[in-house]
Design a protein around this motif. Structure first.
Motif, PDB file in Angstrom:
ATOM      1  N   GLN A  20       0.840  -1.196   0.000  1.00 17.38           N
ATOM      2  CA  GLN A  20       0.000   0.000   0.000  1.00 17.38           C
ATOM      3  C   GLN A  20       0.878   1.251   0.000  1.00 17.38           C
ATOM      4  OE1 GLN A  20      -3.390   0.506  -0.031  1.00 17.38           O
ATOM      5  NE2 GLN A  20      -3.605  -1.666  -0.490  1.00 17.38           N
ATOM      6  N   PRO A  22       1.057   4.752   1.524  1.00 18.27           N
ATOM      7  CA  PRO A  22       0.445   5.637   2.526  1.00 18.27           C
ATOM      8  C   PRO A  22       0.494   7.092   2.087  1.00 18.27           C
ATOM      9  CG  PRO A  22       2.624   4.965   3.238  1.00 18.27           C
ATOM     10  CD  PRO A  22       2.338   4.196   1.990  1.00 18.27           C
ATOM     11  N   LYS A  50      -2.926   5.782   5.730  1.00 12.57           N
ATOM     12  CA  LYS A  50      -3.502   5.685   4.394  1.00 12.57           C
ATOM     13  C   LYS A  50      -4.948   6.128   4.469  1.00 12.57           C
ATOM     14  CE  LYS A  50      -3.975   4.304   0.047  1.00 12.57           C
ATOM     15  NZ  LYS A  50      -3.310   4.980  -1.076  1.00 12.57           N
ATOM     16  N   GLU A  55      -2.211   2.648   8.698  1.00 14.10           N
ATOM     17  CA  GLU A  55      -1.737   1.605   7.789  1.00 14.10           C
ATOM     18  C   GLU A  55      -0.676   0.731   8.454  1.00 14.10           C
ATOM     19  OE1 GLU A  55      -1.234  -0.763   4.485  1.00 14.10           O
ATOM     20  OE2 GLU A  55      -2.833   0.678   4.934  1.00 14.10           O
TER      21      GLU A  55
END
Length: 497
Positions: A20, A22, A50, A55
């Motif tokens: 992911q 952020p 995030k 996150e």
């Protein structure tokens, strides 16, 4: 001094998805997660955010290795403490406009507050509410359990300012001029008043529960067992089951309440509430000021939570509520600041300090109510008490990014000691005043940065509140029904105020 029961280099929240990207990484901070049995301190910690959620959280070195090349922004928080936002579990922000009008007296509500309240308009309340919310934010409150009249109007302040709110309408059947009634007489109940306020609360649930991406949620708010008929109490209880919501309610909040309930039903408040089925996990029992030890333990065993407002009850009643007895009986408890006319300030650092010190004095034992316990009552334990533990109260992967940036270089937080003990938590509880809060984030967005409100014009809010308060004061002063014995009025005439 405290032992945080956590390895400073451990990671209580392993990163679930390093792929992911952020929006933000906060690095080089002391991170107070409030996870585990202690306070979950990470001494060189980092938090990745995030959207509106956490996150990842862990040591700076690890978080940078996983995320540094992917983050939109990196904030160096050297000499800062990052911690969960504080939760004010019981506040009446609509009373903010009457700050300081009802202290140092007996019959606080009847002789102090009510003579002013009948001259306050809904628009006045909304202005005072915004000021009160700003006050709380600047002292680190991110979640407000607001419980007041005209809440469908007041809740709009939370939309504008960006704070988290868990709101309830103050439901009762008493008229606005109740302050004219002699102390000790039974309150008159007006079903049409109760129905109107109940409908306001139902509108609040239907329109606002889950609004603003879940930032605003709602409960039902019966004022107290003395403020409405048995029929309305039973109707509200049934609606709480229907809507699967909690009941934010004053319980045993004063001798006035006990007297009213006993005159009507021949029982004290808690026995009466038990009889009608109110003592269960839905109930947020606020104050318990007049509860005996046995009654306190009964409420704790029932699964109801207790909301303790040390500053307010200390000033209004000169009493230390039985929160320590409640916790010792296995109950879940939280802290609230209550209202500005009685407590004068709505600052959760004050409440943490008061609850610890007053209970040490009450027990004549400096070892009871340590700082970490007080801190939990304004963070993770508060979240559990009000039903938001899945979203806020600690820094954990998947929870909402409601965070405080505390400046550890303020005199009140200096020096920082980490060996052989850490002094950050004791200093937060016993030394901090709120001005150490440098920035406040709710839902991943800054609503205060570098001590400046981001979303509203603070100075304009204060100007509008002053104008409204001046007009209210003039009406009160000209009121022919204002008791000549009103304590603050008598002090004014003697030149003591």
């Amino acid at each position: 001094m405290t032992n945080d029961n956590q390895n400073p280099n451990s990671n209580p929240n392993p990163n679930p998805n390093p792929n992911q990207n952020p929006n933000l990484i906060i690095i080089n901070a002391y991170v107070l997660t409030m996870e585990g049995k202690g306070v979950g301190m990470i001494e060189d910690g980092a938090v990745a955010i995030k959207g509106n959620k956490i996150e990842a959280v862990g040591p700076t070195k690890q978080i940078l290795a996983d995320y540094s090349s992917k983050a939109d922004e990196v904030i160096d928080a050297t000499n800062k403490l990052i911690m969960p936002g504080l939760i004010d579990s019981h506040i009446h922000t609509g009373l903010g406009i009457l700050r300081g009008v009802a202290q140092d007296m007996h019959n606080w509500m009847q002789d102090g507050l009510w003579p002013f309240m009948k001259h306050v308009t809904p628009e006045d309340s909304k202005k005072g509410s915004m000021m009160n919310i700003i006050e709380g934010i600047k002292a680190g409150t991110t979640t407000f359990c607001d419980y007041d009249s005209n809440m469908n109007q007041l809740v709009q302040n939370y939309v504008a300012v960006g704070a988290r709110a868990r709101v309830a309408e103050l439901i009762n059947e008493i008229p606005d001029d109740i302050g004219d009634l002699p102390v000790g007489e039974l309150y008159p109940f007006h079903p049409e008043i109760g129905n109107r306020k109940l409908q306001n609360n139902l509108e609040l649930l239907k329109k606002w529960n889950g609004a603003e991406n879940g930032r605003i949620t709602s409960m039902l708010g019966p004022h107290g067992p003395d403020m409405m008929s048995l029929e309305l109490l039973q109707e509200i209880k049934e609606l709480a089951t229907k809507y699967d919501t909690r009941l934010h309610m004053h319980v045993a909040q004063g001798d006035r309440e006990i007297d009213q309930v006993f005159k009507r039903y021949g029982k004290r408040s808690i026995a009466f509430l038990d009889e009608i089925g109110y003592l269960n996990e839905r109930l947020l029992a606020v104050h318990l000021t007049e509860a005996t030890k046995e009654e306190t333990e009964q409420v704790a065993r029932s699964g109801a939570a207790m909301i303790n407002c040390s500053g307010s009850i200390g000033i209004i009643d000169g009493i230390v509520p039985p929160i320590l007895e409640f916790i010792e009986a296995g109950g879940t408890a939280a802290l609230g600041s209550d209202q500005a006319p009685g407590n004068n300030c709505n600052n959760m650092f004050n409440e943490m300090k008061f609850v610890a010190i007053l209970n040490k004095v009450k027990r004549k034992d400096p070892s009871v109510f340590p700082a970490d316990q007080a801190l939990r009552l304004a963070t993770i334990d508060a979240a559990k008490a009000v039903g938001l533990e899945h979203e806020v109260g600690s820094i954990r992967v998947g929870k909402k990014a409601d965070l405080l940036f505390i400046n550890l270089e303020e005199p009140s937080m200096s020096p920082v000691i980490t060996k052989p003990v850490r002094n950050i938590v004791p200093n937060l509880v016993y030394s901090a005043r709120g001005n150490e809060v440098e920035s406040v984030m709710v839902d991943g967005k800054f609503i205060m940065k570098d001590r400046q409100m981001v979303t509203v014009d603070e100075k304009q809010v204060i100007r509008e509140v002053q104008q409204a308060a001046t007009a209210i004061s003039e009406k009160v002063a000209a009121d022919p029904k204002l008791p000549a014995s009103t304590p603050l009025l008598a002090k004014m005439e003697l030149g003591e105020l």
